[in-house]
Structure formats: structure tokens, C-alpha cells
Design an enzyme around this catalytic site. Structure first.
Site, PDB file in Angstrom:
ATOM      1  CG  ASP A  20      -3.744   5.195  -2.787  1.00 24.43           C
ATOM      2  OD1 ASP A  20      -2.826   4.357  -1.941  1.00 24.43           O
ATOM      3  OD2 ASP A  20      -4.978   4.998  -2.167  1.00 24.43           O
ATOM      4  CG  ASP A  45      -1.867   0.951   1.390  1.00 22.52           C
ATOM      5  OD1 ASP A  45      -1.874   1.869   0.343  1.00 22.52           O
ATOM      6  OD2 ASP A  45      -2.762   0.942   2.372  1.00 22.52           O
TER       7      ASP A  45
END
Ligand SMILES: *[C@@H]1O[C@H](CO)[C@@H](O)[C@H](O)[C@H]1NC(C)=O
Ligand SMILES: *[C@@H]1O[C@H](CO)[C@@H](O)[C@H](O)[C@H]1NC(C)=O
Ligand SMILES: *[C@@H]1O[C@H](CO)[C@@H](O)[C@H](O)[C@H]1NC(C)=O
Length: 489
Positions: A367, A163
Site C-alpha cells: 500500500d 494512493d
């Protein structure tokens, strides 16, 4: 006779409409080189794994991890006996989209948290036994892309979600209890490892946790952390250090991580998370001596294919072109996100007319954990208009709460849709892969994989659908992020 002429007109008039449509088809934005034509089946995952060969024979980049979709046939968690049905796929996709909005809300509130009129309530300030700063930093989304790393001595193999929107790496250290979901993966038990250490409360590593957007407290002299999330999801536990084995040759002693004792909400029994954000606690910073803050990845387009996550500069792959990395000055925890200077969008080869101020006033981050790209409402409206115009040929069908431009492709072998590209302020244009434009919920509901933010001032997010099959290169030390096509080939 009257009836007949009306009938005749119906035929002729529709011919005329047909010709008008055909004439419009010759417009530049419908030429073949501005259009993707793909088989509908290729948009949907297959039932068997076709792994990518990329990276497997590479001796230039020493630390290549295989990236898989957690729920697909390439993942060890896949249950081959379980046949998917249209309704189960639809429920699964609806769940992903719901979690995705929770993640984006959390990013938005993180970027607004300096603002006293914080619109979103932080659940941790009420439930936590300890009083901690009311600052929510960590965001967790759909557990889509996982890599397997070793932790401890002997190394326990753990499949972690990676992430770029989170900083702390954490694992599940205690069996799931209470309101968390059924345990589905092995846990990391620190008592079985000879290299595990608790981090004392007085150390800089502990007192600096809040600067990475985490909450920190002490129990006896042991450092505790809370990685909070706006949808009542969080990981709480002991801040510790361990031996991290990325590959047999790349081993890091004393790696700081969260040993999660209570992980609730959307984590759903996942083994944990690998934090690739920009703050001092992230894996990127903790391994900076070896990899010089350089990593790259390719996200596979379906759950039946694989990608890679590579640490270190093994020589940039062919055709990578860079744009400047922008650091948000809004707050420390916002500064750990990867900002990019998105300034325009091309549909079918021509740039949409959107005032540059629309993008510059909201800002944009990239992201790995957000699924659907979010654009300022004004920009999304322009994109949707151009896309729907080019897709007039197909039947619009019901949308999803998040996605409003969906088509019924059932019964079609191939479909054509316009190419889409991101344009950055410093001149880079990135053509999205054919798989980076649509989000298939089912063959009868394939949606444009973009959504508008409610508030034009909320940050835009380049999501992981749009990154699919691209080589995405983070040269953090060099202050730039690069893209190249065909990264998973
Ligand atoms: C959690 O996992 C279980 C089984 O692994 C699944 O049935 C359930 O839908 C998942 N829940 C969420 C919220 O993803
Ligand atoms: C999609 O199209 C097919 C074939 O035309 C049709 O049978 C089906 O009912 C449609 N589904 C929806 C949800 O509109
Ligand atoms: C519209 O559909 C027809 C057949 O259904 C196809 O031949 C044509 O290429 C399509 N046009 C566009 C712009 O997709």
C-alpha cells in the site's frame, strides 16, 4: 581489600562482557555486508530540495510525474520561513503515526466487512442523510506523497495524494466548511470548466460505485458518492466526468471522478486524491487502453528529495524482479487491494524462523498510503527480537504508541543497523533500502519502522517507509509486482 576486589572484578568482569560482545560481533549477522552504516543526518530531511533527475530526460516512458512530500522543501506548499523545531517535528510525526493506525484499522475493517460481527463501527451509516449500504471501502492516510495533474478545460493544476489503496479519484470542489480544516490548497470549481459533466444516476458508472466500495445515492437525477473512512473522515459529493491531463501528451476525456462538496477529517484541506487501486473506477482501469494497467513509482526517502510516478511500460528499469500479484477472494472491495505472497523476513542476512502459516493465514498487501509496515504479531515479535539483539550497542529509548523499538542516536555521527529483506513465496527476496528500515521522530528517537497487528489474522501491510527509494513496478495485466533498488536515483 574486599572493596578493592569487587572493584577489580567490576573492571575485569566488564572486560569479559566486552570480549563476549566482541566475539558475538563476528557472528554472520553483524558482518559489514549485512549491515547498513549511515550518517545520522542522512536519515533526517534537509532544509533544501535535492531533486532526483530520474525520468526528466526519459523519452521511453511518456508519462512521468514528479512525486514530492507534501510538507517538505520540494513541495510548493512548503513554507521556508517556518523553521522546524524538535517539538514541532515530534508532534508532526506523532500525528502521522496516529493517522496511519486509523488507515490500517480501516483496511482491516474493509477486509472484514463481509463478516457480520464487524468489530468497527461505520460512522457513515449514522450520519449520512441517505440510506446506503453499510460498507466502508475507501481509506485515506497521511497526505505524504503528492503529484500534480491537470483537471478540466482549461486545466486546473491540482496536487493530489496518490494512493494504491483507494479507487476513486476525487478533488475538492467547494471551499472547506464545517468541521474540516482550514483550506490550504486551490479547489476545483466545475463551473469554470467547459468539459465538466455530472454523471446521471441511471448509468452503469453510477450504479457500479458500490462494487468499488463506495456509497452511491441520487439527488434529482444526479449521481452522488460517499468515500468513507473509519476515522470519521470522508469525501462526499457529485460523481462527475472531466478531462484529465496527466502530462501535456497524455490527456483523458471523460475521466470519472468525485467532485467533493464535503471532505472532512484527516483530509485537512488537501486538494484530493488520485486512486490507483484495482477496481473499475480507478485511474489504472480508466486508462487501461493507453497504459495497459502498468505503472511504477519511486517514493523519495525524505521530504527534501523527489521521486516519480510513471504510467505505462517504458521498459522495466534495470534489475526489476517480480513476484506474483494475489487477488483477495474475501470481497469485491478487498479485491481492489494489491496482495503479495510475503512468506519470510531476513534480518542481517539470515531468515527469521517464522512458520510460513503465520504469513499465509493473514495475507499481505502492498500500500502506498500506509506509512509503517504491519506484520502479524508473531512475525513482528521475531523481527523485533533479532533487531534489538543486533542493536544492543545503542540506547533504547521511549517508544511511540505504534512503534516500540526506538533508539537515541543524538550525539552520534554514524550508526550501523542490520539489513532487512522481504522474502516472497515464489522465491523473490527484496532488500530494503537503508532508509526503509527506520522512522526518525527526532535524532533522540529513531524507531524501527515496523509494527505488529493486534490480531494475527489481520492482513499485513507493506508500508511506504519500506518502499522508499525502491522502484516499485505494478504490471497488473501481467499479474505481478516488481522491485529494483535505486528507483529515485
Ligand atoms: C492541518 O493543517 C494545518 C496547517 O496546514 C496544521 O497546522 C495542522 O496540524 C494539520 N492538521 C492535521 C490533523 O494534520
Ligand atoms: C539522548 O542522548 C543524549 C546524549 O547522550 C542525551 O543528552 C539525551 O538526554 C538523550 N535523550 C533522551 C530522550 O534520552
Ligand atoms: C558498536 O559501537 C561501536 C562504537 O560505539 C562501533 O565501533 C561498533 O561498530 C558498533 N557495533 C555494532 C554492531 O554496531
Amino acid at each position: 581489600m574486599g572493596f578493592f576486589s569487587v572493584f577489580l572484578c567490576l573492571i575485569l568482569c566488564s572486560f569479559e562482557n566486552g570480549f563476549a560482545l566482541a566475539a558475538r560481533d563476528t557472528k554472520p549477522h553483524l558482518l559489514p555486508h549485512t549491515t547498513h552504516t549511515v550518517e545520522v543526518n542522512s536519515l533526517l530531511p534537509a532544509t533544501t530540495c535535492s531533486p532526483s533527475t530520474k525520468g526528466h530526460n526519459s523519452n521511453k516512458a511518456p508519462s512521468v510525474l514528479k512525486v514530492v512530500h507534501k510538507h517538505g522543501p520540494c513541495s510548493k506548499f512548503h513554507k521556508s520561513s517556518k523553521t522546524s523545531t524538535t517539538t514541532s517535528d515530534e508532534k508532526y510525526h506523532a500525528q502521522i503515526l496516529k493517522q496511519d493506525q486509523a488507515r490500517v484499522n480501516s483496511i482491516h475493517s474493509r477486509l472484514h466487512h463481509n463478516n457480520n460481527n464487524n468489530r468497527r463501527k461505520d460512522p457513515l451509516t449514522q450520519s449520512a442523510a441517505t440510506t446506503l449500504p453499510a460498507k466502508s471501502g475507501i481509506v485515506i492516510g497521511s497526505p505524504n506523497y503528492i503529484v500534480t495533474v491537470g483537471l478540466g478545460t482549461p486545466a486546473k493544476q491540482l496536487s493530489l495524494v496518490f494512493d494504491t489503496g483507494s479507487d476513486l479519484t476525487w478533488t475538492q470542489c467547494q471551499p472547506c466548511a464545517g468541521s474540516c480544516y482550514k483550506q490550504t490548497e486551490p479547489i476545483f470549481d466545475p463551473s469554470l470548466s467547459s468539459s465538466y459533466k455530472n454523471i446521471p444516476c441511471t448509468t452503469a458508472a453510477c450504479t457500479q460505485l458500490p462494487s468499488s466500495g463506495l456509497k452511491q445515492s441520487c439527488s434529482a437525477s444526479t449521481c452522488l458518492y460517499i468515500a468513507g473512512y473509519n476515522d470519521n473522515s470522508f469525501s462526499k459529493g457529485v460523481f462527475g466526468s472531466e478531462k484529465l491531463t496527466l502530462t501535456p501528451t497524455d490527456v483523458f476525456e471523460g475521466f470519472l471522478f468525485g467532485c467533493g462538496l464535503d471532505n472532512e477529517g484527516l483530509f485537512n484541506g488537501s486538494a484530493g486524491l488520485l486512486g490507483l487501486g484495482r477496481s473499475s473506477i480507478s485511474l489504472v482501469e480508466q486508462t487501461a487502453n493507453k497504459y495497459n494497467r502498468f505503472f511504477s513509482y519511486c517514493l523519495p526517502s525524505t521530504s527534501s528529495s523527489t521521486g516519480h510516478l510513471t504510467f505505462g511500460d517504458g521498459g522495466s528499469p534495470n534489475g526489476v524482479k517480480f513476484t506474483k500479484l494475489i487477488t483477495s477472494s474475501q470481497s469485491e472491495s478487498a479485491a481492489s487491494l494489491y496482495g503479495l505472497g510475503l512468506s519470510g523476513i531476513n534480518v542481517g542476512g539470515s531468515q527469521l524462523s517464522i512458520a510460513p502459516s503465520v504469513f499465509s493465514s493473514s495475507g499481505t498487501i502492498i500500500d502506498s498510503g500506509t506509512v509503517i509496515t504491519r506484520l502479524p504479531a508473531t512475525a513482528y515479535a521475531a523481527l523485533r527480537g533479532a533487531f534489538q539483539e543486533a542493536m544492543k550497542n545503542y540506547t533504547l529509548t521511549k517508544g511511540d504508541p505504534l512503534l516500540d523499538t526506538c533508539y537515541n542516536f543524538s550525539g552520534l555521527n554514524t550508526v550501523s543497523y542490520p539489513k532487512i529483506a522481504f522474502v516472497f513465496g515464489d522465491g523473490l527476496t527484496v532488500d530494503l533500502d537503508a532508509t526503509g528500515i527506520l522512522f526518525p521522530i527526532s535524532p533522540s528517537q529513531v524507531c524501527l519502522a515496523f509494527a505488529g497487528n493486534k490480531d494475527d489474522s489481520d492482513v499485513g501491510v507493506i508500508g511506504n517507509v519500506q518502499q522508499q527509494r525502491l522502484e516499485v513496478v505494478y504490471d497488473v495485466a501481467g499479474g505481478k509486482v516488481g522491485f529494483a533498488p535505486g528507483g529515485c536515483d
